[in-house]
Design a protein around this motif. Sequence first.
Motif, PDB file in Angstrom:
ATOM      1  N   ASP A 168       0.812  -1.214   0.000  1.00  0.00           N
ATOM      2  CA  ASP A 168       0.000   0.000   0.000  1.00  0.00           C
ATOM      3  C   ASP A 168       0.847   1.266   0.000  1.00  0.00           C
ATOM      4  O   ASP A 168       0.378   2.327  -0.423  1.00  0.00           O
ATOM      5  CB  ASP A 168      -0.923   0.030   1.231  1.00  0.00           C
ATOM      6  N   ARG A 169       2.087   1.164   0.487  1.00  0.00           N
ATOM      7  CA  ARG A 169       2.924   2.359   0.559  1.00  0.00           C
ATOM      8  C   ARG A 169       4.385   1.973   0.712  1.00  0.00           C
ATOM      9  O   ARG A 169       4.728   0.817   0.984  1.00  0.00           O
ATOM     10  CB  ARG A 169       2.498   3.244   1.735  1.00  0.00           C
ATOM     11  N   GLN A 213       4.307  12.524 -10.049  1.00  0.00           N
ATOM     12  CA  GLN A 213       3.747  11.350  -9.381  1.00  0.00           C
ATOM     13  C   GLN A 213       4.394  11.145  -8.014  1.00  0.00           C
ATOM     14  O   GLN A 213       3.714  10.777  -7.057  1.00  0.00           O
ATOM     15  CB  GLN A 213       3.934  10.108 -10.246  1.00  0.00           C
ATOM     16  N   ARG A 216       2.793  13.686  -5.745  1.00  0.00           N
ATOM     17  CA  ARG A 216       1.409  13.329  -5.430  1.00  0.00           C
ATOM     18  C   ARG A 216       1.350  12.182  -4.425  1.00  0.00           C
ATOM     19  O   ARG A 216       0.554  12.211  -3.471  1.00  0.00           O
ATOM     20  CB  ARG A 216       0.671  12.949  -6.715  1.00  0.00           C
ATOM     21  N   ARG A 217       2.194  11.186  -4.620  1.00  0.00           N
ATOM     22  CA  ARG A 217       2.174  10.032  -3.713  1.00  0.00           C
ATOM     23  C   ARG A 217       2.721  10.400  -2.335  1.00  0.00           C
ATOM     24  O   ARG A 217       2.306   9.817  -1.331  1.00  0.00           O
ATOM     25  CB  ARG A 217       2.956   8.875  -4.327  1.00  0.00           C
ATOM     26  N   THR A 219       2.308  13.375  -0.967  1.00  0.00           N
ATOM     27  CA  THR A 219       1.208  14.134  -0.365  1.00  0.00           C
ATOM     28  C   THR A 219       0.108  13.209   0.145  1.00  0.00           C
ATOM     29  O   THR A 219      -0.470  13.427   1.218  1.00  0.00           O
ATOM     30  CB  THR A 219       0.631  15.128  -1.393  1.00  0.00           C
ATOM     31  N   SER A 220      -0.169  12.140  -0.621  1.00  0.00           N
ATOM     32  CA  SER A 220      -1.243  11.216  -0.236  1.00  0.00           C
ATOM     33  C   SER A 220      -0.819  10.235   0.849  1.00  0.00           C
ATOM     34  O   SER A 220      -1.668   9.541   1.419  1.00  0.00           O
ATOM     35  CB  SER A 220      -1.711  10.423  -1.461  1.00  0.00           C
ATOM     36  N   GLY A 221       0.488  10.164   1.128  1.00  0.00           N
ATOM     37  CA  GLY A 221       0.981   9.241   2.143  1.00  0.00           C
ATOM     38  C   GLY A 221       1.381   7.881   1.603  1.00  0.00           C
ATOM     39  O   GLY A 221       1.812   7.004   2.368  1.00  0.00           O
ATOM     40  N   GLU A 222       1.256   7.678   0.288  1.00  0.00           N
ATOM     41  CA  GLU A 222       1.677   6.409  -0.296  1.00  0.00           C
ATOM     42  C   GLU A 222       3.198   6.248  -0.246  1.00  0.00           C
ATOM     43  O   GLU A 222       3.706   5.131  -0.239  1.00  0.00           O
ATOM     44  CB  GLU A 222       1.215   6.315  -1.747  1.00  0.00           C
ATOM     45  N   GLU A 224       6.366   7.701   2.104  1.00  0.00           N
ATOM     46  CA  GLU A 224       6.758   8.463   3.297  1.00  0.00           C
ATOM     47  C   GLU A 224       8.283   8.431   3.419  1.00  0.00           C
ATOM     48  O   GLU A 224       8.895   7.367   3.364  1.00  0.00           O
ATOM     49  CB  GLU A 224       6.122   7.871   4.548  1.00  0.00           C
ATOM     50  N   CYS A 239       3.451  -2.550   3.767  1.00  0.00           N
ATOM     51  CA  CYS A 239       4.305  -1.533   3.157  1.00  0.00           C
ATOM     52  C   CYS A 239       5.675  -2.118   2.817  1.00  0.00           C
ATOM     53  O   CYS A 239       6.017  -3.237   3.214  1.00  0.00           O
ATOM     54  CB  CYS A 239       4.448  -0.314   4.057  1.00  0.00           C
TER      55      CYS A 239
END
Length: 351
Positions: A168-169, A213, A216-217, A219-222, A224, A239
């Motif tokens: 997921d991240r 990208q 964006r990822r 910012t979205s937390g995908e 870190e 993760c």
Amino acid sequence: MADTVSAARTVTLQFDDNALLPLLYGEHDRHLAQIEQRIGVRLASRGNRLTITGSAEASGIAEAALRALWKRLERGEPTGIAEVEAALRLSESAARVADGPEPRLPLSDLPAIRTRKGAIAPRSAAQTGYMDLLGKHEMVFGVGPAGTGKTYLAVAQGVALLMAGRVDRIVLSRPAVEAGERLGFLPGDMKEKVDPYLRPLYDALHDMMPAEQVARRITSGEIEIAPLAFMRGRTLAHCFAILDEAQNTTPAQIKMFLTRMGEGTRMVITGDPSQVDLPPGQKSGLVEALSVLDGVPGIGVTRFAEQDVVRHPLVGRIVAAYNRADEQATAVRQDRAARRGGDPLARQEGN
């Protein structure tokens, strides 16, 4: 592509696509010149034939490298100076272990990590084993000198798994310790203080994904990217977590990170035990972890050496020079200690 062997030290390769030959040879035949200078063979081209002349070992290495490069071109993959160097390095490794278990695959069929910016292939025998472990183990240690691709390949694997929906991240972390500097003396807020320490992780990400990208990822937390201290008290589930520069962790810090592992998570720990920036007398957590976890099922370890440096040929020579200097200094210290131990006068002078 077909070939004929006309003599023990001469191999003639024949290529079946003349359109790819300029890409194989390089501009002004610079790829051929690189191979000649690197391993001491003579290459001569005529039409779609290329003759390799040299010792049996050198000719074999050149042939294997050229075959691998040709396969890349047939697959539509770019071939430049770095790829030629990688093919030669892998061919040399294969020649050294011809009777052993490596390479596990032909050079033209080595594994690759696939991202939207293209496939990333191994550039050394150690990288081949490392990528194999990254695909099979939930926890992997990559240990060795700078420039061997430890972090870069780990980030690539994380990006590939994220894009495939298998995690997921991505969580990327480093201890904020560099050459004795202290965060409190740096200007700016906390983000501005720690970003310089994390910049290599940002750089690797931007090599794998378009900049917008990445932003964006994040910012979205995908994705870190955070100092190691921010990992305390958390559980990292589903993760791909990377701890970079782990040689600068204390034993307590690396244990804290390793025990953050939750369900569906993969972890990669990278570092160079010869580049510890901790205060004098402080034991490296990476060194202790490698000892404590030796033989634990499910944990893979790849140890890189100076010959695995892929950043630039000069970097490998620099690492080798420092290693020789360290070995000489150690030998001198041991010699002095031995002389003091065997000579009563020397013992008195040393006290």
